[in-house]
Design a protein around this motif. Sequence first.
Motif, PDB file in Angstrom:
ATOM      1  N   ALA A  18       0.860  -1.469  -0.110  1.00 28.36           N
ATOM      2  CA  ALA A  18       0.033  -0.014  -0.084  1.00 28.36           C
ATOM      3  C   ALA A  18       0.827   1.260  -0.129  1.00 28.36           C
ATOM      4  O   ALA A  18       0.642   2.188   0.612  1.00 28.36           O
ATOM      5  N   GLU A  66      -5.078  -6.604  -0.103  1.00 27.30           N
ATOM      6  CA  GLU A  66      -4.451  -5.242  -0.425  1.00 27.30           C
ATOM      7  C   GLU A  66      -4.337  -5.338  -1.885  1.00 27.30           C
ATOM      8  O   GLU A  66      -4.613  -4.238  -2.587  1.00 27.30           O
ATOM      9  N   GLU A  88     -14.595  -2.685   0.386  1.00 26.49           N
ATOM     10  CA  GLU A  88     -13.797  -3.776   1.101  1.00 26.49           C
ATOM     11  C   GLU A  88     -14.490  -5.157   0.899  1.00 26.49           C
ATOM     12  O   GLU A  88     -13.798  -6.357   0.831  1.00 26.49           O
TER      13      GLU A  88
END
Length: 116
Positions: A18, A66, A88
Amino acid sequence: MDADEPEVRELVAALARAEAPELAGPPGLEVPEAAAEEVIEVARRLALRAVPDGRWRPGSAPGLLELAAALVVDEHPSAPGWSAAERERLATWVAALIEHRGEDGVQDLLRALNGG
């Protein structure tokens, strides 16, 4: 750019951590715009087919959530209009697809979203 080039591997590793910067430009996935629930349902259906028998809920290896968010969810043309919870949920199903089907799972998702 070839997928085996060091720059590509570094970008994917940074995305998984990330740390990759957001790049301006059009969304990376060539799929039609759609409501989050529609995309989630398609990903869910495909992921449940890919998950081994006896596992009622998919769980993914660390880092796949991720990666799924960065490379698939965030690249959907409708993603900016979806809530964080919707993104999500979709990432969870996409991560399961990646874990159990790899790139083939992502390609199955793209075909399904394109009506194929």
